[in-house]
Scaffold this motif. Structure first.
Motif, PDB file in Angstrom:
ATOM      1  N   LYS A  42       1.161  -1.145  -0.072  1.00  0.00           N
ATOM      2  CA  LYS A  42      -0.334  -0.790  -0.350  1.00  0.00           C
ATOM      3  C   LYS A  42       1.129   1.294  -0.141  1.00  0.00           C
ATOM      4  CE  LYS A  42      -3.828  -2.213   2.394  1.00  0.00           C
ATOM      5  NZ  LYS A  42      -4.455  -2.331   3.686  1.00  0.00           N
ATOM      6  N   ASP A  43       0.404   2.595  -0.189  1.00  0.00           N
ATOM      7  CA  ASP A  43       0.823   3.366  -0.454  1.00  0.00           C
ATOM      8  C   ASP A  43       0.907   4.372   1.083  1.00  0.00           C
ATOM      9  OD1 ASP A  43       1.990   3.261  -3.379  1.00  0.00           O
ATOM     10  OD2 ASP A  43       0.419   4.416  -3.651  1.00  0.00           O
ATOM     11  N   ALA A  44       1.861   4.587   1.341  1.00  0.00           N
ATOM     12  CA  ALA A  44       2.055   5.419   2.915  1.00  0.00           C
ATOM     13  C   ALA A  44       2.964   6.721   1.984  1.00  0.00           C
ATOM     14  CB  ALA A  44       2.801   4.305   3.526  1.00  0.00           C
ATOM     15  N   LEU A  45       1.988   7.990   3.383  1.00  0.00           N
ATOM     16  CA  LEU A  45       2.957   9.274   3.102  1.00  0.00           C
ATOM     17  C   LEU A  45       3.940   9.099   4.050  1.00  0.00           C
ATOM     18  CD1 LEU A  45       2.887  12.182   2.217  1.00  0.00           C
ATOM     19  CD2 LEU A  45       1.734  12.424   3.433  1.00  0.00           C
ATOM     20  N   ASP A  46       5.963   9.735   3.895  1.00  0.00           N
ATOM     21  CA  ASP A  46       6.742   9.458   4.428  1.00  0.00           C
ATOM     22  C   ASP A  46       6.536  11.457   4.937  1.00  0.00           C
ATOM     23  OD1 ASP A  46       6.684   7.334   5.205  1.00  0.00           O
ATOM     24  OD2 ASP A  46       8.813   7.401   4.225  1.00  0.00           O
ATOM     25  N   LEU A  47       6.499  12.009   6.230  1.00  0.00           N
ATOM     26  CA  LEU A  47       6.498  13.448   6.352  1.00  0.00           C
ATOM     27  C   LEU A  47       7.967  13.230   6.702  1.00  0.00           C
ATOM     28  CD1 LEU A  47       4.335  16.349   6.116  1.00  0.00           C
ATOM     29  CD2 LEU A  47       6.124  15.621   8.088  1.00  0.00           C
ATOM     30  N   THR A  48       8.671  14.770   6.932  1.00  0.00           N
ATOM     31  CA  THR A  48      10.040  14.775   7.374  1.00  0.00           C
ATOM     32  C   THR A  48      10.269  16.711   8.118  1.00  0.00           C
ATOM     33  OG1 THR A  48      10.708  12.406   6.764  1.00  0.00           O
ATOM     34  CG2 THR A  48      12.520  14.136   7.808  1.00  0.00           C
ATOM     35  N   TRP A  49       9.939  16.148   9.323  1.00  0.00           N
ATOM     36  CA  TRP A  49      10.673  17.702   9.767  1.00  0.00           C
ATOM     37  C   TRP A  49      12.504  17.334  10.632  1.00  0.00           C
ATOM     38  CZ3 TRP A  49       8.635  22.572  10.717  1.00  0.00           C
ATOM     39  CH2 TRP A  49       8.353  23.102  11.967  1.00  0.00           C
ATOM     40  N   VAL A  50      12.790  17.981   9.989  1.00  0.00           N
ATOM     41  CA  VAL A  50      14.134  17.935  10.460  1.00  0.00           C
ATOM     42  C   VAL A  50      15.214  19.276  11.197  1.00  0.00           C
ATOM     43  CG1 VAL A  50      16.790  17.570  10.246  1.00  0.00           C
ATOM     44  CG2 VAL A  50      15.539  16.241   8.820  1.00  0.00           C
ATOM     45  N   GLU A  51      15.235  20.290  11.625  1.00  0.00           N
ATOM     46  CA  GLU A  51      15.525  21.848  12.579  1.00  0.00           C
ATOM     47  C   GLU A  51      17.318  20.682  12.491  1.00  0.00           C
ATOM     48  OE1 GLU A  51      14.376  22.440  16.034  1.00  0.00           O
ATOM     49  OE2 GLU A  51      12.338  21.703  15.955  1.00  0.00           O
TER      50      GLU A  51
END
Length: 175
Positions: A114-123
């Protein structure tokens, strides 16, 4: 809503909490604006991210990812999550330093057929990230993730905070 909240809470002892409440309402207003463009049926993830973070200084953020349409529930969850991350970054992280930046990236990947969304926040460019000793409302919002059901990993690194949120694509595209 903000005017009603301000009038109701203007004599509250904890004005910091009142300000945080007002800022959260502002973040929701941003999500509302993006959703209104398409009759509350969907929104562009990039537009949502940029709108949620606009008040924190657009030149401090780098956005990258494919054109992904998300549903109204995910729009609200993403807006609140990004707002809380940015608030924390402004107080304790990369946005508390003049040269600090935040990268917000997303991609679609295949996971268990299945398709999944990965969202990344990097400081980067701020002080080392330190895990909080107390978990408040903002921490709960962040940990709820993209669809309200979790899927969030936080990493407190010497270079700064890193957050990765994952959700099945079909969940975040639901109306």
């Amino acid at each position: 809503m903000q005017a009603i909240a301000h009038q109701t809470l203007n004599k509250a002892e904890d004005q910091e909490a009142v300000a945080a409440f007002g800022q959260r309402l502002g973040a929701l207003a941003s999500a509302n604006d993006v959703l209104t463009r398409d009759n509350w049926s969907s929104a562009s993830l990039g537009d949502v991210a940029r709108g949620a973070l606009a008040t924190f200084g657009g030149d401090r953020f780098v956005f990258s990812g494919p054109d992904v349409t998300i549903g109204p529930r995910a729009t609200l969850a993403l807006t609140l999550m990004l707002h809380e991350l940015a608030t924390n970054a402004a107080k304790y992280g990369a946005l508390s330093s003049p040269g600090g930046t935040v990268s917000v990236t997303w991609k679609i990947r295949r996971h268990d057929d299945k398709d999944a969304l990965d969202l990344t926040w990097v400081e980067r460019g701020g002080p080392p990230a330190v895990e909080p000793t107390r978990r408040g409302f903002g921490s709960r919002i962040i940990r709820m993730g993209l669809s309200g059901s979790g899927g969030v990993e936080l990493s407190y690194e010497t270079e700064g905070l890193m957050m990765r949120a994952t959700a099945p694509l079909h969940q975040i595209q639901e109306a």
